[in-house]
Design a protein around this motif. Structure first.
Motif, PDB file in Angstrom:
ATOM      1  N   GLU A  80      43.985 117.765   7.270  1.00 56.35           N
ATOM      2  CA  GLU A  80      44.695 117.009   6.230  1.00 56.35           C
ATOM      3  C   GLU A  80      44.350 115.521   6.242  1.00 56.35           C
ATOM      4  O   GLU A  80      44.980 114.736   5.528  1.00 56.35           O
ATOM      5  CB  GLU A  80      46.206 117.183   6.415  1.00 56.35           C
ATOM      6  N   THR A  81      43.376 115.114   7.028  1.00 51.92           N
ATOM      7  CA  THR A  81      43.066 113.698   7.215  1.00 51.92           C
ATOM      8  C   THR A  81      42.848 112.959   5.899  1.00 51.92           C
ATOM      9  O   THR A  81      43.484 111.936   5.647  1.00 51.92           O
ATOM     10  CB  THR A  81      41.832 113.539   8.131  1.00 51.92           C
ATOM     11  N   ALA A  82      41.968 113.442   5.056  1.00 44.42           N
ATOM     12  CA  ALA A  82      41.655 112.737   3.808  1.00 44.42           C
ATOM     13  C   ALA A  82      42.882 112.637   2.914  1.00 44.42           C
ATOM     14  O   ALA A  82      43.210 111.559   2.397  1.00 44.42           O
ATOM     15  CB  ALA A  82      40.512 113.428   3.073  1.00 44.42           C
ATOM     16  N   ARG A  83      43.588 113.751   2.745  1.00 43.38           N
ATOM     17  CA  ARG A  83      44.772 113.753   1.880  1.00 43.38           C
ATOM     18  C   ARG A  83      45.846 112.802   2.398  1.00 43.38           C
ATOM     19  O   ARG A  83      46.440 112.042   1.632  1.00 43.38           O
ATOM     20  CB  ARG A  83      45.344 115.169   1.771  1.00 43.38           C
ATOM     21  N   LEU A  84      46.089 112.813   3.701  1.00 40.39           N
ATOM     22  CA  LEU A  84      47.141 111.966   4.273  1.00 40.39           C
ATOM     23  C   LEU A  84      46.782 110.483   4.185  1.00 40.39           C
ATOM     24  O   LEU A  84      47.659 109.648   3.933  1.00 40.39           O
ATOM     25  CB  LEU A  84      47.443 112.385   5.706  1.00 40.39           C
ATOM     26  N   HIS A  85      45.518 110.150   4.349  1.00 42.04           N
ATOM     27  CA  HIS A  85      45.103 108.755   4.170  1.00 42.04           C
ATOM     28  C   HIS A  85      45.293 108.325   2.713  1.00 42.04           C
ATOM     29  O   HIS A  85      45.780 107.221   2.444  1.00 42.04           O
ATOM     30  CB  HIS A  85      43.654 108.547   4.625  1.00 42.04           C
ATOM     31  N   ALA A  86      44.923 109.195   1.777  1.00 41.13           N
ATOM     32  CA  ALA A  86      45.105 108.869   0.355  1.00 41.13           C
ATOM     33  C   ALA A  86      46.581 108.686   0.023  1.00 41.13           C
ATOM     34  O   ALA A  86      46.950 107.778  -0.739  1.00 41.13           O
ATOM     35  CB  ALA A  86      44.492 109.958  -0.517  1.00 41.13           C
ATOM     36  N   GLU A  87      47.445 109.503   0.610  1.00 39.21           N
ATOM     37  CA  GLU A  87      48.890 109.358   0.385  1.00 39.21           C
ATOM     38  C   GLU A  87      49.406 108.014   0.885  1.00 39.21           C
ATOM     39  O   GLU A  87      50.263 107.396   0.253  1.00 39.21           O
ATOM     40  CB  GLU A  87      49.657 110.497   1.052  1.00 39.21           C
ATOM     41  N   VAL A  88      48.892 107.571   2.017  1.00 43.60           N
ATOM     42  CA  VAL A  88      49.302 106.255   2.532  1.00 43.60           C
ATOM     43  C   VAL A  88      48.891 105.163   1.550  1.00 43.60           C
ATOM     44  O   VAL A  88      49.641 104.214   1.305  1.00 43.60           O
ATOM     45  CB  VAL A  88      48.724 106.001   3.947  1.00 43.60           C
ATOM     46  N   GLY A  89      47.723 105.294   0.953  1.00 45.96           N
ATOM     47  CA  GLY A  89      47.309 104.327  -0.067  1.00 45.96           C
ATOM     48  C   GLY A  89      48.261 104.318  -1.247  1.00 45.96           C
ATOM     49  O   GLY A  89      48.637 103.258  -1.762  1.00 45.96           O
ATOM     50  N   ALA A  94      53.079 101.900  -4.074  1.00 49.02           N
ATOM     51  CA  ALA A  94      54.491 102.048  -4.418  1.00 49.02           C
ATOM     52  C   ALA A  94      55.352 100.980  -3.753  1.00 49.02           C
ATOM     53  O   ALA A  94      56.383 100.574  -4.301  1.00 49.02           O
ATOM     54  CB  ALA A  94      54.983 103.436  -4.026  1.00 49.02           C
ATOM     55  N   ALA A  95      54.922 100.505  -2.586  1.00 54.40           N
ATOM     56  CA  ALA A  95      55.674  99.474  -1.855  1.00 54.40           C
ATOM     57  C   ALA A  95      55.389  98.072  -2.384  1.00 54.40           C
ATOM     58  O   ALA A  95      55.895  97.094  -1.840  1.00 54.40           O
ATOM     59  CB  ALA A  95      55.352  99.555  -0.366  1.00 54.40           C
ATOM     60  N   GLY A  96      54.561  97.981  -3.406  1.00 51.06           N
ATOM     61  CA  GLY A  96      54.292  96.686  -4.003  1.00 51.06           C
ATOM     62  C   GLY A  96      53.298  95.822  -3.254  1.00 51.06           C
ATOM     63  O   GLY A  96      53.240  94.606  -3.460  1.00 51.06           O
ATOM     64  N   VAL A  97      52.490  96.437  -2.382  1.00 54.62           N
ATOM     65  CA  VAL A  97      51.469  95.673  -1.663  1.00 54.62           C
ATOM     66  C   VAL A  97      50.533  95.044  -2.691  1.00 54.62           C
ATOM     67  O   VAL A  97      50.078  95.706  -3.621  1.00 54.62           O
ATOM     68  CB  VAL A  97      50.689  96.601  -0.691  1.00 54.62           C
ATOM     69  N   ALA A  98      50.266  93.755  -2.513  1.00 60.71           N
ATOM     70  CA  ALA A  98      49.385  93.047  -3.449  1.00 60.71           C
ATOM     71  C   ALA A  98      47.920  93.238  -3.099  1.00 60.71           C
ATOM     72  O   ALA A  98      47.073  93.356  -3.973  1.00 60.71           O
ATOM     73  CB  ALA A  98      49.729  91.562  -3.471  1.00 60.71           C
ATOM     74  N   VAL A  99      47.629  93.250  -1.781  1.00 63.32           N
ATOM     75  CA  VAL A  99      46.248  93.372  -1.316  1.00 63.32           C
ATOM     76  C   VAL A  99      46.202  94.400  -0.190  1.00 63.32           C
ATOM     77  O   VAL A  99      46.908  94.262   0.804  1.00 63.32           O
ATOM     78  CB  VAL A  99      45.697  92.024  -0.785  1.00 63.32           C
ATOM     79  N   LEU A 100      45.373  95.413  -0.357  1.00 66.33           N
ATOM     80  CA  LEU A 100      45.143  96.405   0.689  1.00 66.33           C
ATOM     81  C   LEU A 100      43.729  96.221   1.205  1.00 66.33           C
ATOM     82  O   LEU A 100      42.789  96.156   0.409  1.00 66.33           O
ATOM     83  CB  LEU A 100      45.307  97.827   0.142  1.00 66.33           C
ATOM     84  N   ILE A 101      43.597  96.122   2.520  1.00 66.69           N
ATOM     85  CA  ILE A 101      42.278  96.116   3.151  1.00 66.69           C
ATOM     86  C   ILE A 101      42.218  97.361   4.027  1.00 66.69           C
ATOM     87  O   ILE A 101      42.962  97.482   4.999  1.00 66.69           O
ATOM     88  CB  ILE A 101      42.038  94.853   3.994  1.00 66.69           C
ATOM     89  N   ALA A 102      41.368  98.295   3.662  1.00 67.27           N
ATOM     90  CA  ALA A 102      41.188  99.538   4.395  1.00 67.27           C
ATOM     91  C   ALA A 102      40.014  99.356   5.348  1.00 67.27           C
ATOM     92  O   ALA A 102      38.898  99.090   4.913  1.00 67.27           O
ATOM     93  CB  ALA A 102      40.939 100.687   3.429  1.00 67.27           C
ATOM     94  N   LEU A 106      37.304 106.397   7.544  1.00 69.78           N
ATOM     95  CA  LEU A 106      38.362 107.291   7.070  1.00 69.78           C
ATOM     96  C   LEU A 106      39.354 106.566   6.169  1.00 69.78           C
ATOM     97  O   LEU A 106      39.992 107.178   5.319  1.00 69.78           O
ATOM     98  CB  LEU A 106      39.099 107.932   8.242  1.00 69.78           C
ATOM     99  N   SER A 107      39.462 105.279   6.338  1.00 65.58           N
ATOM    100  CA  SER A 107      40.403 104.507   5.533  1.00 65.58           C
ATOM    101  C   SER A 107      39.926 104.317   4.098  1.00 65.58           C
ATOM    102  O   SER A 107      40.690 103.858   3.251  1.00 65.58           O
ATOM    103  CB  SER A 107      40.674 103.156   6.197  1.00 65.58           C
ATOM    104  N   ARG A 108      38.705 104.673   3.821  1.00 63.99           N
ATOM    105  CA  ARG A 108      38.242 104.625   2.426  1.00 63.99           C
ATOM    106  C   ARG A 108      39.128 105.507   1.548  1.00 63.99           C
ATOM    107  O   ARG A 108      39.367 105.205   0.383  1.00 63.99           O
ATOM    108  CB  ARG A 108      36.777 105.051   2.330  1.00 63.99           C
ATOM    109  N   GLU A 109      39.635 106.594   2.125  1.00 68.52           N
ATOM    110  CA  GLU A 109      40.566 107.457   1.390  1.00 68.52           C
ATOM    111  C   GLU A 109      41.875 106.727   1.104  1.00 68.52           C
ATOM    112  O   GLU A 109      42.500 106.945   0.064  1.00 68.52           O
ATOM    113  CB  GLU A 109      40.827 108.756   2.166  1.00 68.52           C
ATOM    114  N   THR A 110      42.287 105.866   2.026  1.00 71.36           N
ATOM    115  CA  THR A 110      43.493 105.064   1.808  1.00 71.36           C
ATOM    116  C   THR A 110      43.285 104.159   0.601  1.00 71.36           C
ATOM    117  O   THR A 110      44.143 104.067  -0.280  1.00 71.36           O
ATOM    118  CB  THR A 110      43.824 104.226   3.061  1.00 71.36           C
ATOM    119  N   ALA A 111      42.138 103.499   0.557  1.00 68.61           N
ATOM    120  CA  ALA A 111      41.813 102.617  -0.572  1.00 68.61           C
ATOM    121  C   ALA A 111      41.743 103.413  -1.871  1.00 68.61           C
ATOM    122  O   ALA A 111      42.253 102.970  -2.906  1.00 68.61           O
ATOM    123  CB  ALA A 111      40.497 101.895  -0.307  1.00 68.61           C
TER     124      ALA A 111
END
Length: 166
Positions: A80-89, A94-102, A106-111
């Motif tokens: 579930e690694t890819a799906r769970l990283h994408a969900e965190v993104g 949803a939390a209103g983060v202005a800037v995300l740095i992945a 594997l964090s590319r899925e977060t982005a």
């Protein structure tokens, strides 16, 4: 405190022990950089639930301020690694983060998940040093920067470098 009390410690002993207690390192440690940027080091460990909790805390801490999430890889998630990283993104958006740095492959899925959920400033980088340079270049006084990943990624290097004098 309750355990000490149940084992027969006196109130003064319990109080003295609590006064000496210190939180574990890299678990929501808050520092301020000289230009007035708040950095939250939560790089000790990460899983989907702890990422959500940290993003919720960031949202509350950052009310009325610009928030950043420097997020690294969550390890040991299996198939579930890819799906769970994408969900965190998505959660970051949803939390209103202005800037995300992945940070990290594997964090590319977060982005990707963040962008799919409407977060337009979602950046990807391969290493901690690049993340440091992005924060140093673009963070402004008043910003709040969360740094979080699984321990094995050693993302605390971002915080260490940010806190070094320039």
């Amino acid at each position: 405190a309750a355990a000490a009390w149940c084992l027969g410690a006196e109130g003064a002993q319990v109080s003295a022990g609590l006064m000496q207690a210190r939180p574990a390192a890299m678990r929501f440690e808050i520092s301020t950089l000289p230009p007035g940027v708040t950095v939250v080091n939560d790089a000790y460990n990460a899983n989907p639930d702890s990422m959500r909790a940290a993003l919720t805390a960031l949202e509350r801490m950052g009310e009325g301020r610009r928030t950043w999430a420097v997020l690294g890889t969550m390890l040991e998630l299996g198939d579930e690694t890819a799906r769970l990283h994408a969900e965190v993104g998505s959660e970051a958006a949803a939390a209103g983060v202005a800037v995300l740095i992945a940070v990290g492959p594997l964090s590319r899925e977060t982005a990707r998940g963040a962008r799919a959920s409407g977060l337009s400033t979602s950046l990807e980088c391969d290493d901690a040093e690049t993340a440091v340079e992005l924060v140093r270049k673009h963070a402004r006084p008043g910003d709040v920067v969360l740094v979080k990943a699984s321990r094995g990624t050693r993302l605390e290097r971002v915080v260490t470098r940010l806190l070094e004098p320039r």
